[in-house]
Scaffold this motif. Sequence first.
Motif, PDB file in Angstrom:
ATOM      1  N   ASN A 180     -18.938  24.464  18.877  1.00 43.43           N
ATOM      2  CA  ASN A 180     -18.735  25.598  19.773  1.00 43.43           C
ATOM      3  C   ASN A 180     -19.935  26.549  19.704  1.00 43.43           C
ATOM      4  O   ASN A 180     -19.813  27.696  19.311  1.00 43.43           O
ATOM      5  CB  ASN A 180     -17.437  26.326  19.363  1.00 43.43           C
ATOM      6  CG  ASN A 180     -17.046  27.376  20.373  1.00 43.43           C
ATOM      7  OD1 ASN A 180     -17.462  27.309  21.535  1.00 43.43           O
ATOM      8  ND2 ASN A 180     -16.296  28.371  19.927  1.00 43.43           N
ATOM      9  N   ALA A 187     -22.629  29.242  20.666  1.00 48.41           N
ATOM     10  CA  ALA A 187     -22.595  30.399  21.572  1.00 48.41           C
ATOM     11  C   ALA A 187     -23.610  30.182  22.693  1.00 48.41           C
ATOM     12  O   ALA A 187     -24.614  29.488  22.498  1.00 48.41           O
ATOM     13  CB  ALA A 187     -22.918  31.663  20.795  1.00 48.41           C
ATOM     14  N   PRO A 188     -23.349  30.780  23.860  1.00 48.94           N
ATOM     15  CA  PRO A 188     -24.324  30.663  24.960  1.00 48.94           C
ATOM     16  C   PRO A 188     -25.731  31.071  24.528  1.00 48.94           C
ATOM     17  O   PRO A 188     -26.711  30.443  24.943  1.00 48.94           O
ATOM     18  CB  PRO A 188     -23.758  31.611  26.030  1.00 48.94           C
ATOM     19  CG  PRO A 188     -22.290  31.656  25.762  1.00 48.94           C
ATOM     20  CD  PRO A 188     -22.142  31.532  24.272  1.00 48.94           C
ATOM     21  N   VAL A 189     -25.834  32.095  23.675  1.00 48.81           N
ATOM     22  CA  VAL A 189     -27.157  32.553  23.246  1.00 48.81           C
ATOM     23  C   VAL A 189     -27.876  31.485  22.418  1.00 48.81           C
ATOM     24  O   VAL A 189     -29.110  31.359  22.471  1.00 48.81           O
ATOM     25  CB  VAL A 189     -27.063  33.897  22.473  1.00 48.81           C
ATOM     26  CG1 VAL A 189     -26.283  33.735  21.171  1.00 48.81           C
ATOM     27  CG2 VAL A 189     -28.447  34.475  22.196  1.00 48.81           C
ATOM     28  N   ASP A 190     -27.124  30.695  21.669  1.00 46.85           N
ATOM     29  CA  ASP A 190     -27.739  29.616  20.880  1.00 46.85           C
ATOM     30  C   ASP A 190     -28.367  28.569  21.804  1.00 46.85           C
ATOM     31  O   ASP A 190     -29.478  28.083  21.555  1.00 46.85           O
ATOM     32  CB  ASP A 190     -26.686  28.932  19.996  1.00 46.85           C
ATOM     33  CG  ASP A 190     -26.086  29.869  18.955  1.00 46.85           C
ATOM     34  OD1 ASP A 190     -26.845  30.716  18.430  1.00 46.85           O
ATOM     35  OD2 ASP A 190     -24.886  29.752  18.668  1.00 46.85           O
ATOM     36  N   ILE A 191     -27.628  28.237  22.847  1.00 50.20           N
ATOM     37  CA  ILE A 191     -28.138  27.260  23.821  1.00 50.20           C
ATOM     38  C   ILE A 191     -29.358  27.828  24.543  1.00 50.20           C
ATOM     39  O   ILE A 191     -30.396  27.158  24.672  1.00 50.20           O
ATOM     40  CB  ILE A 191     -27.026  26.887  24.836  1.00 50.20           C
ATOM     41  CG1 ILE A 191     -25.850  26.218  24.104  1.00 50.20           C
ATOM     42  CG2 ILE A 191     -27.568  25.967  25.937  1.00 50.20           C
ATOM     43  CD1 ILE A 191     -24.606  26.021  24.942  1.00 50.20           C
ATOM     44  N   GLU A 192     -29.239  29.076  24.935  1.00 47.62           N
ATOM     45  CA  GLU A 192     -30.334  29.733  25.661  1.00 47.62           C
ATOM     46  C   GLU A 192     -31.616  29.761  24.818  1.00 47.62           C
ATOM     47  O   GLU A 192     -32.709  29.438  25.324  1.00 47.62           O
ATOM     48  CB  GLU A 192     -29.882  31.156  25.991  1.00 47.62           C
ATOM     49  CG  GLU A 192     -30.744  31.891  26.992  1.00 47.62           C
ATOM     50  CD  GLU A 192     -30.390  33.372  27.007  1.00 47.62           C
ATOM     51  OE1 GLU A 192     -31.313  34.200  26.979  1.00 47.62           O
ATOM     52  OE2 GLU A 192     -29.172  33.704  27.018  1.00 47.62           O
ATOM     53  N   GLN A 197     -33.117  26.285  24.414  1.00 45.10           N
ATOM     54  CA  GLN A 197     -33.763  25.881  25.672  1.00 45.10           C
ATOM     55  C   GLN A 197     -35.131  26.555  25.817  1.00 45.10           C
ATOM     56  O   GLN A 197     -36.103  25.931  26.237  1.00 45.10           O
ATOM     57  CB  GLN A 197     -32.874  26.273  26.871  1.00 45.10           C
ATOM     58  CG  GLN A 197     -31.565  25.500  26.957  1.00 45.10           C
ATOM     59  CD  GLN A 197     -31.747  24.074  27.455  1.00 45.10           C
ATOM     60  OE1 GLN A 197     -32.769  23.755  28.040  1.00 45.10           O
ATOM     61  NE2 GLN A 197     -30.780  23.212  27.181  1.00 45.10           N
ATOM     62  N   LEU A 227     -27.698  21.423  22.079  1.00 41.76           N
ATOM     63  CA  LEU A 227     -28.365  22.640  22.563  1.00 41.76           C
ATOM     64  C   LEU A 227     -29.512  22.260  23.486  1.00 41.76           C
ATOM     65  O   LEU A 227     -29.869  23.003  24.395  1.00 41.76           O
ATOM     66  CB  LEU A 227     -28.894  23.470  21.382  1.00 41.76           C
ATOM     67  CG  LEU A 227     -27.896  23.830  20.280  1.00 41.76           C
ATOM     68  CD1 LEU A 227     -28.568  24.702  19.228  1.00 41.76           C
ATOM     69  CD2 LEU A 227     -26.682  24.544  20.853  1.00 41.76           C
TER      70      LEU A 227
END
Lengths: 184, 184
Positions: free
Chosen positions: B84, B86-91, B94, B125
């Motif tokens: 799970n 967080a969106p910030v981790d993916i961002e 990237q 990610l």
Amino acid sequence: MSDYIEKEPEKHDRGLVMVLTGDGKGKTTSALGQALRAIGHGSKVYMIQFMKGRKYGEVIAAEKHLPGLIVEQFGLDSFVMRDNPAPVDIELAQKGLKRATEIIASNAYDMVILDEINVAIDFKLVSLDEVLNLIKNKPSELNLILTGRYAPPEIVEIADMVSEVKEIKHHYASGIKGRAGIEF
Amino acid sequence: MSDYIEKEPEKHDRGLVMVLTGDGKGKTTSALGQALRAIGHGSKVYMIQFMKGRKYGEVIAAEKHLPGLIVEQFGLDSFVMRDNPAPVDIELAQKGLKRATEIIASNAYDMVILDEINVAIDFKLVSLDEVLNLIKNKPSELNLILTGRYAPPEIVEIADMVSEVKEIKHHYASGIKGRAGIEF
């Protein structure tokens, strides 16, 4: 982030004994990276390289850029024959062990790295008992790293951390020779 | 020994793709040691750390002492949850991959290290295909190092060198926590 920038290196009652062994590429470099990380936190690091005499990249980089890292070599720029080491190989390794003993006893360093010491033991250039004594009598706070394949079980037993670097594949197998900046 | 001191880093038609994986301690540090060795021979090295935001010792040491080494972080100072993120981790991951693409394409570095990229792939990610493309399209001379446990077989397949760092024992098991200069 300034919380993480320490003026003085963290001191712990018990420094760690760490062993990097196995047949894969990445043992000496891992110890060097550990040194670099420690230097970032203000540590002073002394690396003694056994059985190596070639001016490796780390020797040049330390001299040029890193006052917190001393790399001293006790070996020749040629391979030691496992079953028939030359007297000079034994002599140099013995000198290295003597220097290691002095450096460790001086308590002037936060981290000491005995690079390829496991091989020096395996090749009978230095005695296992002497190295075990060195480990057991180290200043409590000192972080001590021992590298080289063939780590003896007695050292694995008393170490806090042991990693085995396994060769999955190596570029030597495809005919690529040792390169400056990669192998030395 | 001056034979070994190169004014310019050795250039080879084909730089190496090297992978450091496995569950043991010594992957990032090995890449850092490889960087230090390369810097001794005049190389310029760029390390991109995925999923890390804490000011590690290597970040401080590089800024302070090593003009030949840039360490840039794309992560937070907290763990990413595998199932799970967080969106910030993916961002951030990237962004890291985008930066890696630019840095590699710039051809301004002799060695590029993508630290923890294997984990970033495993945690989804970043996409495996994008990383494979990055490797396949790298400038021929560039040495590229990828670290992190869970190296995907597709990356192992196209790599020149793969070492698996296996945990034999770790001081965490005896209750010793992460230490400055050792773990970060």
